[in-house]
Design a protein around this motif. Structure first.
Motif, PDB file in Angstrom:
ATOM      1  N   SER A   1      -2.475  13.763  14.238  1.00 18.55           N
ATOM      2  CA  SER A   1      -1.045  13.444  14.002  1.00 18.55           C
ATOM      3  C   SER A   1      -0.271  14.723  13.622  1.00 18.55           C
ATOM      4  O   SER A   1      -1.168  15.821  13.803  1.00 18.55           O
ATOM      5  N   HIS A   2       0.712  14.573  13.232  1.00 16.30           N
ATOM      6  CA  HIS A   2       1.538  15.663  12.737  1.00 16.30           C
ATOM      7  C   HIS A   2       0.876  16.897  11.879  1.00 16.30           C
ATOM      8  O   HIS A   2       0.255  16.521  10.989  1.00 16.30           O
ATOM      9  N   LYS A   3       0.894  18.016  12.424  1.00 16.99           N
ATOM     10  CA  LYS A   3       0.801  19.220  11.829  1.00 16.99           C
ATOM     11  C   LYS A   3      -0.914  19.309  11.911  1.00 16.99           C
ATOM     12  O   LYS A   3      -1.367  20.495  11.478  1.00 16.99           O
ATOM     13  N   LYS A   4      -1.561  18.521  12.579  1.00 16.55           N
ATOM     14  CA  LYS A   4      -3.062  18.860  12.843  1.00 16.55           C
ATOM     15  C   LYS A   4      -3.069  20.067  13.898  1.00 16.55           C
ATOM     16  O   LYS A   4      -2.156  20.123  14.748  1.00 16.55           O
ATOM     17  N   LEU A   5      -4.504  20.420  13.826  1.00 19.44           N
ATOM     18  CA  LEU A   5      -4.568  21.637  14.907  1.00 19.44           C
ATOM     19  C   LEU A   5      -4.797  20.988  16.216  1.00 19.44           C
ATOM     20  O   LEU A   5      -4.808  21.716  17.159  1.00 19.44           O
ATOM     21  N   VAL A   6      -5.332  19.851  16.295  1.00 21.01           N
ATOM     22  CA  VAL A   6      -5.376  19.325  17.892  1.00 21.01           C
ATOM     23  C   VAL A   6      -4.367  18.061  17.668  1.00 21.01           C
ATOM     24  O   VAL A   6      -4.666  17.057  17.672  1.00 21.01           O
ATOM     25  N   THR A   7      -2.985  18.262  17.696  1.00 23.48           N
ATOM     26  CA  THR A   7      -2.032  17.341  17.424  1.00 23.48           C
ATOM     27  C   THR A   7      -1.640  16.697  18.860  1.00 23.48           C
ATOM     28  O   THR A   7      -1.434  17.429  20.025  1.00 23.48           O
ATOM     29  N   SER A   8      -1.874  15.484  19.012  1.00 23.96           N
ATOM     30  CA  SER A   8      -1.226  14.587  20.275  1.00 23.96           C
ATOM     31  C   SER A   8       0.053  13.861  19.730  1.00 23.96           C
ATOM     32  O   SER A   8       0.378  12.907  20.567  1.00 23.96           O
ATOM     33  N   GLY A   9       0.680  14.238  18.860  1.00 21.71           N
ATOM     34  CA  GLY A   9       1.831  13.586  18.381  1.00 21.71           C
ATOM     35  C   GLY A   9       1.394  12.383  17.460  1.00 21.71           C
ATOM     36  O   GLY A   9       2.007  12.401  16.353  1.00 21.71           O
ATOM     37  N   GLN A  10       0.427  11.624  17.896  1.00 28.75           N
ATOM     38  CA  GLN A  10      -0.187  10.422  17.150  1.00 28.75           C
ATOM     39  C   GLN A  10      -1.482  10.098  17.896  1.00 28.75           C
ATOM     40  O   GLN A  10      -1.338  10.040  19.035  1.00 28.75           O
ATOM     41  N   GLY A  11      -2.460  10.348  17.084  1.00 23.59           N
ATOM     42  CA  GLY A  11      -3.765   9.949  17.781  1.00 23.59           C
ATOM     43  C   GLY A  11      -4.935  10.329  16.950  1.00 23.59           C
ATOM     44  O   GLY A  11      -4.760  10.868  15.797  1.00 23.59           O
ATOM     45  N   GLY A  12      -6.055   9.718  17.457  1.00 26.11           N
ATOM     46  CA  GLY A  12      -7.252  10.104  16.507  1.00 26.11           C
ATOM     47  C   GLY A  12      -8.610  10.147  17.559  1.00 26.11           C
ATOM     48  O   GLY A  12      -8.405   9.551  18.562  1.00 26.11           O
ATOM     49  N   LEU A  13      -9.567  10.890  17.289  1.00 28.03           N
ATOM     50  CA  LEU A  13     -10.845  10.866  18.148  1.00 28.03           C
ATOM     51  C   LEU A  13     -11.868  10.793  17.238  1.00 28.03           C
ATOM     52  O   LEU A  13     -12.265  11.239  16.335  1.00 28.03           O
TER      53      LEU A  13
END
Length: 393
Positions: A201-213
């Motif tokens: 999500s927002h400001k993460k280093l692998v940002t996808s806009g909104q998402g999780g892995l």
């Protein structure tokens, strides 16, 4: 460190008629790879932004992210919270299952435990690192912990294998939502647990806009996770009460672009953190660091600054006052102190003297924490740190 009364009397503050210390806008890196805009537009033109079993961009992101962490498989979700919930479900967490959880963490890790109606077993925070204590055997004594959900918080690195061993748990979920790119003993965080879980999500280093892995190696985990996240559906049959947690193609496209740029992003965040830390520590302020002697490389998300105990009850006032001066600080609560936790646990007979004492100790720690985000440039980080040091020291 100056106490609240001394700061309140500081005539240089905006609230007392002084000039604003930081007058220019501090530009934050949202993490969105704007270079991927044309690729995202191409996805929109296809009219297929989401696929039932995951589209081609989502599957590519899963392969590349699994390879990056050194795991066999990955599953792309629509949020980091969804990833955490499917992780616990895939390991068999359900009604009343004891899940050891670091009190040092984001609220999402606690939310998913309660959504699964499991039992949170809170683990104490080490004040010098603001991460979980390494040996928590005393805190889980008498509880048959099923899964340990351990967080690498602020982009800082927890010795997850050591803490996991002391919980006696059967399974480990590494919550690395804020720690993309961090390493422990030469390996990426998220590579040590049964499941490594990351937020996009927002400001993460692998940002996808909104998402999780989630990353993992076990095909059974893969099956349970994908079925649960696709409405509980597999091969034409509904086998669980499930959710719609799958990630979309536009988000996967952004994630792929961010992943390709990860080393550059980590280096930039760490430069900002180093600039902030150097100034604050020179001024005598306390910055929480990685554990002494631990072979690790953080990927800083926030720089945690611990105020002294005179600031208990005044920390939120300080944040409001400093924002008037252009100094943007943030905070996180002790998870055990969230208002719904004690009633939930007491209703199930899970709250006792140990939890009450931990609540008292954790509040005294987390209620004097302020955070400086590393999503600004190193130059702006120095400006913020110098302003904060001037006011507090």
């Amino acid at each position: 460190m100056r106490n609240p009364a001394q700061v309140q009397a500081d005539s240089s503050l905006v609230m007392n008629g002084g000039p604003r210390r930081i007058t220019h806008e501090l530009v934050e890196d949202t993490g969105i790879a704007v270079t991927a805009a044309d690729d995202v537009a191409d996805i929109v033109r296809t009219g297929r932004t989401v696929y039932w079993g995951g589209g081609p961009r989502s599957k590519r992101l899963e392969r590349e992210f699994a390879d990056h962490i050194g795991r066999s498989m990955a599953f792309f979700h629509n949020s980091g919270t969804a990833a955490l919930q499917t992780a616990l479900f895939a390991l068999g967490v359900t009604d009343g299952t004891p899940v050891a959880i670091t009190d040092s963490g984001f609220v999402a890790s606690l939310n998913v435990i309660q959504h699964l109606r499991a039992r949170p077993v809170f683990l104490p925070t080490a004040p010098e690192t603001l991460l979980c204590q390494e040996d928590v055997s005393d805190w889980v004594d008498g509880v048959d912990v099923h899964t340990a959900l351990l967080t690498h918080f602020f982009g800082n690195v927890l010795d997850a294998p050591a803490t996991f061993a002391s919980t006696g748990a059967e399974y480990l979920v590494e919550d690395a939502g804020q720690a993309h790119g961090a390493t422990l003993r030469g390996r990426p965080v998220g590579s040590f647990g049964d499941i490594g879980s990351f937020a996009g999500s927002h400001k993460k280093l692998v940002t996808s806009g909104q998402g999780g892995l989630n990353v993992y190696d076990d095909p059974t985990i893969d099956f349970r996770m994908r079925a649960y996240a696709h409405h509980g559906h597999s091969q034409g049959e509904n086998i669980y009460p499930g959710y719609n947690f799958r990630g979309g193609e536009m988000e996967a496209t952004l994630g792929l672009a961010a992943l390709a740029d990860l080393p550059t992003r980590v280096a930039a965040r760490n430069r900002t953190a180093a600039a902030i830390t150097e100034i604050l520590e020179k001024a005598g302020l306390t910055v929480a660091r990685t554990p002494a002697g631990l072979d690790c490389t953080p990927a800083w998300f926030d720089v945690p600054v611990l105020l002294d105990e005179s600031w208990l009850g005044h920390r939120d006032w300080l944040i409001d006052v400093l924002r008037q001066d252009g100094i943007e600080l943030w905070k996180y609560p002790a998870l055990i102190a969230l208002p719904w936790v004690k009633p939930y646990m007491a209703n199930h007979g899970w709250w006792g003297e140990r939890e009450e004492e931990l609540l008292r100790v954790e509040r005294r720690l987390w209620d004097r924490l302020v955070l400086i985000p590393t999503q600004i440039s190193a130059e702006d980080g120095r400006v913020v740190a110098e302003a904060l040091a001037e006011i507090l020291s």
